[in-house]
Design a protein around this motif. Structure first.
Motif, PDB file in Angstrom:
ATOM      1  N   PHE A  37      22.162 -74.924  -8.067  1.00 45.30           N
ATOM      2  CA  PHE A  37      22.267 -75.647  -6.796  1.00 45.30           C
ATOM      3  C   PHE A  37      20.869 -76.105  -6.391  1.00 45.30           C
ATOM      4  CE2 PHE A  37      23.040 -76.184  -2.215  1.00 45.30           C
ATOM      5  CZ  PHE A  37      24.249 -76.859  -2.249  1.00 45.30           C
ATOM      6  N   VAL A  38      20.794 -77.218  -5.692  1.00 47.87           N
ATOM      7  CA  VAL A  38      19.511 -77.772  -5.269  1.00 47.87           C
ATOM      8  C   VAL A  38      19.450 -77.855  -3.751  1.00 47.87           C
ATOM      9  CG1 VAL A  38      18.019 -79.813  -5.273  1.00 47.87           C
ATOM     10  CG2 VAL A  38      19.138 -79.092  -7.390  1.00 47.87           C
ATOM     11  N   LEU A  39      18.386 -77.320  -3.178  1.00 45.94           N
ATOM     12  CA  LEU A  39      18.071 -77.532  -1.774  1.00 45.94           C
ATOM     13  C   LEU A  39      16.905 -78.504  -1.711  1.00 45.94           C
ATOM     14  CD1 LEU A  39      18.242 -73.878  -0.347  1.00 45.94           C
ATOM     15  CD2 LEU A  39      19.990 -75.663  -0.179  1.00 45.94           C
ATOM     16  N   ASP A  46      12.625 -80.765  -4.304  1.00 48.20           N
ATOM     17  CA  ASP A  46      13.855 -80.104  -4.740  1.00 48.20           C
ATOM     18  C   ASP A  46      13.582 -78.654  -5.139  1.00 48.20           C
ATOM     19  OD1 ASP A  46      15.325 -82.354  -4.306  1.00 48.20           O
ATOM     20  OD2 ASP A  46      15.475 -82.951  -6.417  1.00 48.20           O
ATOM     21  N   PHE A  47      14.359 -77.739  -4.576  1.00 45.93           N
ATOM     22  CA  PHE A  47      14.291 -76.321  -4.913  1.00 45.93           C
ATOM     23  C   PHE A  47      15.592 -75.967  -5.638  1.00 45.93           C
ATOM     24  CE2 PHE A  47      11.275 -76.876  -1.603  1.00 45.93           C
ATOM     25  CZ  PHE A  47      10.321 -75.885  -1.743  1.00 45.93           C
ATOM     26  N   ARG A  48      15.476 -75.637  -6.908  1.00 49.81           N
ATOM     27  CA  ARG A  48      16.643 -75.276  -7.714  1.00 49.81           C
ATOM     28  C   ARG A  48      16.888 -73.783  -7.533  1.00 49.81           C
ATOM     29  NH1 ARG A  48      16.106 -75.995 -13.094  1.00 49.81           N
ATOM     30  NH2 ARG A  48      18.326 -76.480 -13.299  1.00 49.81           N
ATOM     31  N   VAL A  49      18.028 -73.455  -6.934  1.00 48.16           N
ATOM     32  CA  VAL A  49      18.305 -72.083  -6.528  1.00 48.16           C
ATOM     33  C   VAL A  49      19.629 -71.616  -7.134  1.00 48.16           C
ATOM     34  CG1 VAL A  49      17.002 -72.281  -4.376  1.00 48.16           C
ATOM     35  CG2 VAL A  49      19.420 -72.903  -4.403  1.00 48.16           C
ATOM     36  N   HIS A  50      19.893 -70.332  -6.972  1.00 47.19           N
ATOM     37  CA  HIS A  50      21.118 -69.720  -7.481  1.00 47.19           C
ATOM     38  C   HIS A  50      22.103 -69.560  -6.328  1.00 47.19           C
ATOM     39  CE1 HIS A  50      17.917 -68.586 -10.295  1.00 47.19           C
ATOM     40  NE2 HIS A  50      18.846 -68.607 -11.219  1.00 47.19           N
ATOM     41  N   SER A  51      23.238 -70.211  -6.460  1.00 49.32           N
ATOM     42  CA  SER A  51      24.190 -70.230  -5.350  1.00 49.32           C
ATOM     43  C   SER A  51      24.696 -68.835  -4.995  1.00 49.32           C
ATOM     44  CB  SER A  51      25.375 -71.147  -5.686  1.00 49.32           C
ATOM     45  OG  SER A  51      26.040 -70.708  -6.866  1.00 49.32           O
ATOM     46  N   GLN A  52      24.819 -67.944  -5.983  1.00 43.66           N
ATOM     47  CA  GLN A  52      25.321 -66.604  -5.692  1.00 43.66           C
ATOM     48  C   GLN A  52      24.344 -65.823  -4.816  1.00 43.66           C
ATOM     49  OE1 GLN A  52      28.243 -65.037  -6.232  1.00 43.66           O
ATOM     50  NE2 GLN A  52      28.978 -67.049  -6.894  1.00 43.66           N
ATOM     51  N   ILE A  53      23.050 -66.025  -5.037  1.00 38.38           N
ATOM     52  CA  ILE A  53      22.057 -65.350  -4.202  1.00 38.38           C
ATOM     53  C   ILE A  53      22.135 -65.881  -2.771  1.00 38.38           C
ATOM     54  CG2 ILE A  53      19.577 -65.049  -3.793  1.00 38.38           C
ATOM     55  CD1 ILE A  53      19.166 -64.912  -6.768  1.00 38.38           C
ATOM     56  N   LEU A  54      22.238 -67.199  -2.619  1.00 41.98           N
ATOM     57  CA  LEU A  54      22.355 -67.782  -1.277  1.00 41.98           C
ATOM     58  C   LEU A  54      23.611 -67.297  -0.574  1.00 41.98           C
ATOM     59  CD1 LEU A  54      21.293 -71.523  -1.686  1.00 41.98           C
ATOM     60  CD2 LEU A  54      19.931 -69.608  -0.856  1.00 41.98           C
ATOM     61  N   ALA A  55      24.726 -67.270  -1.308  1.00 36.78           N
ATOM     62  CA  ALA A  55      26.000 -66.885  -0.698  1.00 36.78           C
ATOM     63  C   ALA A  55      25.984 -65.430  -0.242  1.00 36.78           C
ATOM     64  CB  ALA A  55      27.144 -67.119  -1.687  1.00 36.78           C
ATOM     65  N   GLN A  56      25.340 -64.556  -1.022  1.00 40.43           N
ATOM     66  CA  GLN A  56      25.263 -63.149  -0.630  1.00 40.43           C
ATOM     67  C   GLN A  56      24.335 -62.948   0.561  1.00 40.43           C
ATOM     68  OE1 GLN A  56      26.999 -60.497  -1.827  1.00 40.43           O
ATOM     69  NE2 GLN A  56      28.170 -61.957  -3.050  1.00 40.43           N
ATOM     70  N   MET A  64      29.276 -72.977   3.102  1.00 43.20           N
ATOM     71  CA  MET A  64      28.938 -74.302   2.581  1.00 43.20           C
ATOM     72  C   MET A  64      29.245 -74.401   1.095  1.00 43.20           C
ATOM     73  SD  MET A  64      25.244 -76.243   2.567  1.00 43.20           S
ATOM     74  CE  MET A  64      24.645 -75.216   1.226  1.00 43.20           C
ATOM     75  N   LEU A  65      28.908 -73.352   0.352  1.00 49.68           N
ATOM     76  CA  LEU A  65      29.102 -73.380  -1.093  1.00 49.68           C
ATOM     77  C   LEU A  65      30.560 -73.224  -1.492  1.00 49.68           C
ATOM     78  CD1 LEU A  65      25.999 -71.205  -1.993  1.00 49.68           C
ATOM     79  CD2 LEU A  65      26.317 -73.613  -2.590  1.00 49.68           C
ATOM     80  N   SER A  66      31.388 -72.748  -0.566  1.00 49.88           N
ATOM     81  CA  SER A  66      32.820 -72.608  -0.871  1.00 49.88           C
ATOM     82  C   SER A  66      33.570 -73.925  -0.723  1.00 49.88           C
ATOM     83  CB  SER A  66      33.449 -71.551   0.047  1.00 49.88           C
ATOM     84  OG  SER A  66      33.501 -72.016   1.397  1.00 49.88           O
ATOM     85  N   ARG A  97      23.739 -80.748  -4.451  1.00 52.67           N
ATOM     86  CA  ARG A  97      22.520 -80.699  -3.644  1.00 52.67           C
ATOM     87  C   ARG A  97      22.849 -80.705  -2.167  1.00 52.67           C
ATOM     88  NH1 ARG A  97      19.540 -86.037  -3.702  1.00 52.67           N
ATOM     89  NH2 ARG A  97      20.305 -86.240  -1.567  1.00 52.67           N
ATOM     90  N   ALA A  98      22.007 -80.017  -1.387  1.00 52.35           N
ATOM     91  CA  ALA A  98      22.100 -80.060   0.068  1.00 52.35           C
ATOM     92  C   ALA A  98      20.726 -80.398   0.616  1.00 52.35           C
ATOM     93  CB  ALA A  98      22.567 -78.718   0.621  1.00 52.35           C
ATOM     94  N   ASP A  99      20.681 -81.316   1.569  1.00 48.25           N
ATOM     95  CA  ASP A  99      19.430 -81.684   2.219  1.00 48.25           C
ATOM     96  C   ASP A  99      19.164 -80.739   3.383  1.00 48.25           C
ATOM     97  OD1 ASP A  99      20.188 -85.192   1.761  1.00 48.25           O
ATOM     98  OD2 ASP A  99      19.079 -83.833   0.471  1.00 48.25           O
TER      99      ASP A  99
END
Length: 199
Positions: A37-39, A46-56, A64-66, A97-99
């Motif tokens: 995922f990209v923020l 662009d910050f390439r991140v792990h959606s599972q870490i953000l969701a937890q 948002m990711l759901s 991506r999310a801005d």
């Protein structure tokens, strides 16, 4: 929580949006091939991140990711034909991506608090104020807890700036603690004044 501002003038803490920052690339932690995922910060980083870490870490991001994501489109050439790319390049192209309204400096520091990595304590209340408000906005409980601990630790050294930052962020306990420290200093100044005049 109310503080009598007539006896305590606001320090020159800059407005939230005026704290000087400069655009920079993301830390290596946020440029990993395993990210999904990209923020994108307000200054286009662009910050390439792990959606599972953000969701937890955040109910906000979990919700948002759901939500359904748009189907990725393969990159095309000028004639509209799909282009063949190395796997890692194609993945970077199609990641959802999310801005984000925060700039790259603030977003990098915030994500450092989200990820399970060693933390480097901050001592600038103005910087911490930006991060506190971002953590509140995105419902990031652990980063907010860490930032509150750092603000409390800064009270003995910068009580007025901490008080102002805490008031702006609605952190009543920290604001009260900083106000108490200021009151003690005022009392100490008053008690030492006669001795100074006698010298």
């Amino acid at each position: 929580f109310h503080t009598d501002e007539s006896s305590m003038s606001q320090p020159s803490l800059p407005p939230d949006e005026a704290v000087p920052t400069s655009a920079r690339g993301p830390s290596a932690l946020f440029d990993q091939p395993s990210a999904d995922f990209v923020l994108r910060s307000s200054d286009g980083v662009d910050f390439r991140v792990h959606s599972q870490i953000l969701a937890q870490a955040s109910p906000f991001f979990a919700t948002m990711l759901s939500l359904p994501q748009a189907a990725p489109q393969a990159p095309q050439d000028v004639a509209g034909e799909p282009q063949l790319q190395p796997k890692h390049e194609y993945k970077a192209t199609v990641e959802p991506r999310a801005d984000i309204s925060e700039d790259s400096v603030t977003l990098d520091a915030l994500l450092q608090l989200v990820y399970p990595v060693p933390k480097t304590a901050m001592d600038d209340p103005a910087q911490m104020l930006l991060l506190v408000k971002a953590a509140q906005k995105y419902d990031l409980a652990l980063p907010l807890q860490i930032l509150c601990q750092w603000l409390m630790a800064a009270v003995p050294h910068q009580p007025l700036l901490v008080w102002a930052a805490a008031c702006r962020a609605g952190l009543e306990d920290i604001a009260r603690h900083a106000a108490t420290e200021l009151s003690k200093r005022d009392a100490l100044d008053l008690s030492s004044k006669p001795n100074a005049e006698a010298m």
